[in-house]
Scaffold this motif. Structure first.
Motif, mmCIF file in Angstrom:
data_model
loop_
_atom_site.group_PDB
_atom_site.id
_atom_site.type_symbol
_atom_site.label_atom_id
_atom_site.label_comp_id
_atom_site.label_asym_id
_atom_site.label_seq_id
_atom_site.Cartn_x
_atom_site.Cartn_y
_atom_site.Cartn_z
ATOM 1 N N ASN A 134 3.286 7.356 -3.038
ATOM 2 C CA ASN A 134 2.221 8.341 -3.158
ATOM 3 C C ASN A 134 1.907 9.017 -1.828
ATOM 4 N N VAL A 135 1.048 10.017 -1.897
ATOM 5 C CA VAL A 135 0.731 10.810 -0.714
ATOM 6 C C VAL A 135 0.028 9.982 0.354
ATOM 7 N N ALA A 136 -0.723 8.965 -0.035
ATOM 8 C CA ALA A 136 -1.365 8.100 0.963
ATOM 9 C C ALA A 136 -0.308 7.373 1.791
ATOM 10 N N GLY A 137 0.771 6.956 1.144
ATOM 11 C CA GLY A 137 1.869 6.324 1.868
ATOM 12 C C GLY A 137 2.542 7.294 2.819
ATOM 13 N N ALA A 138 2.717 8.523 2.358
ATOM 14 C CA ALA A 138 3.337 9.544 3.203
ATOM 15 C C ALA A 138 2.440 9.887 4.394
ATOM 16 N N ILE A 139 1.159 10.030 4.145
ATOM 17 C CA ILE A 139 0.227 10.384 5.231
ATOM 18 C C ILE A 139 0.180 9.267 6.269
ATOM 19 N N PRO A 197 0.828 -1.204 0.000
ATOM 20 C CA PRO A 197 0.000 0.000 0.000
ATOM 21 C C PRO A 197 0.863 1.256 0.000
ATOM 22 N N GLY A 198 0.348 2.315 -0.591
ATOM 23 C CA GLY A 198 1.061 3.589 -0.588
ATOM 24 C C GLY A 198 1.986 3.797 -1.764
ATOM 25 N N PHE A 199 1.876 2.926 -2.747
ATOM 26 C CA PHE A 199 2.747 3.043 -3.918
ATOM 27 C C PHE A 199 1.925 3.098 -5.197
ATOM 28 N N GLY A 200 2.440 3.881 -6.159
ATOM 29 C CA GLY A 200 1.809 4.009 -7.457
ATOM 30 C C GLY A 200 0.883 5.209 -7.519
#
Length: 181
Positions: free
Chosen positions: A111-116, A59-62
């Motif tokens: 992606n930003v979801a991974g960062a968050i 999760p958090g990639f792409g």
């Protein structure tokens, strides 16, 4: 307005809003499981290995648009550093990104979801509440879209279409169905 926002939120599930929760869970559980015995590089390696062994996606990639770098991610990480929220979760996520990209032989977008997910974990939030931030942000975004449609004066705005559809397809009656009595 609230019905249109509610309808928009009902369409937001695990794919669009779940990634940051899944990242937070992956990092928090990985750090708890491996963190006491390993450095960050080894924790990242073990998390990647475990997910691969179990056949789980990362999760958090792409991202369909932001390639190879999601511009929001380095900005969010920089802000977390500046405000004192950069910690083990963020460091491990960066290391996972490096190892994952190396393994794939190309730069994979973090992606930003991974960062968050990483930053909220470093802020001490349990992974089970991380998605609520995405839901809140989505609600505000939906309100902005509705206001834009209303202010533009368009007769074909989505909120009006939804309202008209419900009105045209709802049978109102004073009779209480037998199964409800």
């Amino acid at each position: 307005m609230q019905a249109a926002v509610a309808a928009g939120l009902l369409g937001a599930g695990s794919v669009y809003l779940g990634a940051m929760e899944y990242v937070a869970q992956m990092l928090q559980e990985g750090l708890q499981k491996y963190g006491a015995d390993c450095d960050r590089k080894e924790v990242a390696k073990r998390i990647l290995g475990e997910r691969e062994e179990r056949g789980l996606q990362m999760p958090g990639f792409g991202h369909p648009i932001h390639r190879p770098v999601d511009p929001r991610t380095p900005k969010l990480f920089a802000l977390a550093e500046e405000l004192g929220f950069a910690g083990d979760h963020m460091a491990i996520m960066k290391e996972i990104h490096e190892q994952f990209s190396t393994k794939k032989g190309k730069q994979i977008t973090l992606n930003v979801a991974g960062a968050i997910g990483a930053v909220l974990s470093d802020m001490g939030l349990h992974y089970s509440v991380v998605k609520s931030f995405a839901v809140a942000a989505r609600a505000v975004g939906l309100i902005a879209h509705i206001v834009e449609e209303i202010e533009s004066g368009r007769k074909d705005c989505m909120a009006q279409k939804l309202y008209d559809f419900v009105e045209e397809n709802t049978l109102y009656t004073n009779r209480i169905p037998d199964e409800v009595k």
